[in-house]
Design an enzyme around this catalytic site. Structure first.
Site, PDB file in Angstrom:
ATOM      1  N   ASP A  13       0.855  -1.190   0.000  1.00 45.62           N
ATOM      2  CA  ASP A  13       0.000   0.000   0.000  1.00 45.62           C
ATOM      3  C   ASP A  13       0.895   1.245   0.000  1.00 45.62           C
ATOM      4  OD1 ASP A  13      -3.137   0.769   1.352  1.00 45.62           O
ATOM      5  OD2 ASP A  13      -1.575   2.261   1.026  1.00 45.62           O
ATOM      6  N   ASP A 108      -3.389   2.264  -5.612  1.00 43.81           N
ATOM      7  CA  ASP A 108      -2.165   2.265  -4.793  1.00 43.81           C
ATOM      8  C   ASP A 108      -1.981   1.012  -3.948  1.00 43.81           C
ATOM      9  OD1 ASP A 108      -3.794   2.687  -2.455  1.00 43.81           O
ATOM     10  OD2 ASP A 108      -2.175   3.853  -1.571  1.00 43.81           O
ATOM     11  N   GLU A 109      -2.747  -0.012  -4.216  1.00 42.73           N
ATOM     12  CA  GLU A 109      -2.795  -1.137  -3.282  1.00 42.73           C
ATOM     13  C   GLU A 109      -2.932  -2.466  -4.032  1.00 42.73           C
ATOM     14  OE1 GLU A 109      -5.863  -2.097   0.251  1.00 42.73           O
ATOM     15  OE2 GLU A 109      -6.200  -0.297  -0.887  1.00 42.73           O
TER      16      GLU A 109
END
Ligand code: TTP
Ligand code: MG
Length: 361
Positions: A13, A108-109
């Site tokens: 993350d 983003d993960e």
């Protein structure tokens, strides 16, 4: 069922993602409290903020006006989605160097299953370290990594040591770790459920563990199964490589934002019909319906429902769509984009897992 201790799952993350991209691209923002999102004089919200701004108590989804009151010297920055997408595609490229089996959850993960990666002496922690270094090298951005033997624990682990975190939960530690975890930290326990658990005297993982399955099912419906397993650190969900999953999606961006609930339902109905036609043209079948809503300030949410039957013309779509709009701000907040995705699962066991999970994803 005993958890397979052999899986090696990493959850990556990015730290303060949108804000970090802004600080990277504009040196004048570095080491400063910056807020990405709506301006304080509008009714906008904070998409995210730099760690410097978090010291003032600012966080995602907070009204920008409130953020301004907490930190008047903060710089408000308009989101640049193209830049975030570009960074996101680079990190996904990096993931693919380590495993075929990675599942992006958002820009983003992602979850990575590195069980079959024999590099780095087979150490998932060393692999995670290497991924983090690669991300810094290729994007000049920093990520946190959680390492464990299932998705639930890996995700919690990535949050434990933020920013620039690297946190491992071993199979020996998993059970004890969850026992001590407060229920609000459980991924899948929202504010309302947390409150309900507290009134039942359930504060941490061990309190859930002490409840019987029938008790949990009675109080929390089918989510009870999930809580029962998670309290024992059991999570068999596989890391899904979306390249192999079958889904069709359609979406529409409005020239003028819409707000009226009835109008939203009409659009979703049309999108559903379009998606179903596309699905049939591809000779695919679907059991999951996902609605995507992007509000006027670009904050985006999705809501899913997995049915026990294949979705067809005669599916009670209106009822389902109405249900999916519950706990959203439809009718109260302007919307710039709506989308509908229909997706299928490769095998029935996977479907069963998702039926248990659909409340949480
Ligand atoms: P997060 O990973 O939740 O947050 P973050 O990366 O900014 O900070 P950290 O992980 O270090 O705690 O979300 C990723 C991005 O998604 C975030 O940078 C902005 C966007 N986002 C929104 O637009 N609205 C939201 O409510 C949230 C939570 C995130
Ligand atoms: Mg993040």
């Amino acid at each position: 069922m005993v958890e397979d201790p052999c899986r090696k799952i990493i959850h990556i993350d990015m730290d303060a993602f949108f804000a970090a991209v802004e600080q990277r691209d504009f040196p004048k923002y570095r080491n400063k409290p910056i807020i990405v999102g709506g301006k304080p004089d509008t009714r906008g919200v904070v998409a995210t903020c730099s760690y410097e701004a978090r010291q003032y108590g600012i966080h995602s989804a907070m009204p920008s006006s409130q953020a301004y009151r907490l930190c008047p010297q903060a710089v408000f920055v308009k989101p640049r989605f193209e830049a975030y997408k570009e960074a996101s595609s680079i990190i996904r490229q990096i993931f693919s160097n380590y495993t075929e089996l990675f599942e992006p959850l958002s820009l983003d993960e992602a979850y990575l299953d590195v069980s079959n990666n024999t590099s780095h002496q087979g150490s998932a922690t060393l692999i995670a370290k290497d991924i983090k270094a690669s991300i810094v090298k290729k994007t000049h951005l920093v990520a946190s990594a959680g390492i464990s033997y299932n998705k639930f624990l890996a995700k919690i682990a990535s949050d434990m040591d933020k920013p620039n975190g690297l946190y491992l939960i071993t199979p020996e530690q998993g059970n004890q770790f969850v026992e001590k975890l407060s229920v609000g930290k459980f991924h899948g326990v929202g504010k309302a459920t947390e409150k309900k658990m507290h009134t039942l005297g359930i504060k941490t993982g061990i309190d859930i563990k002490e409840q019987s399955l029938p008790f949990l099912l009675k109080n929390f419906g089918k989510a009870g199964h999930y809580y029962y397993n998670i309290a024992r650190a059991i999570d068999h969900r596989p890391v899904n490589n979306h390249r192999y999953s079958k889904s069709v999606g359609v979406e529409t961006t409005f020239q003028v934002d819409i707000k009226d609930r009835r109008q939203v339902l009409q659009h979703l109905d049309l999108l559903f019909n379009k998606a179903l036609k596309k699905l049939e043209a591809k000779k695919m079948a679907a059991q999951t319906l996902t609605v995507k809503i992007k509000y006027h300030d670009f904050v985006q949410i999705t809501r899913s429902k997995t049915l026990s039957k294949i979705i067809t013309d005669s599916t009670e779509k209106n009822l389902i769509l109405e249900g999916l709009l519950k706990n959203t701000e439809v009718g109260r907040r302007k919307i710039r984009l709506l989308g509908v995705t229909l997706s299928s699962f490769k095998d029935p066991t996977q479907l069963l897992k998702y039926q248990q999970m659909d409340l949480f994803e």
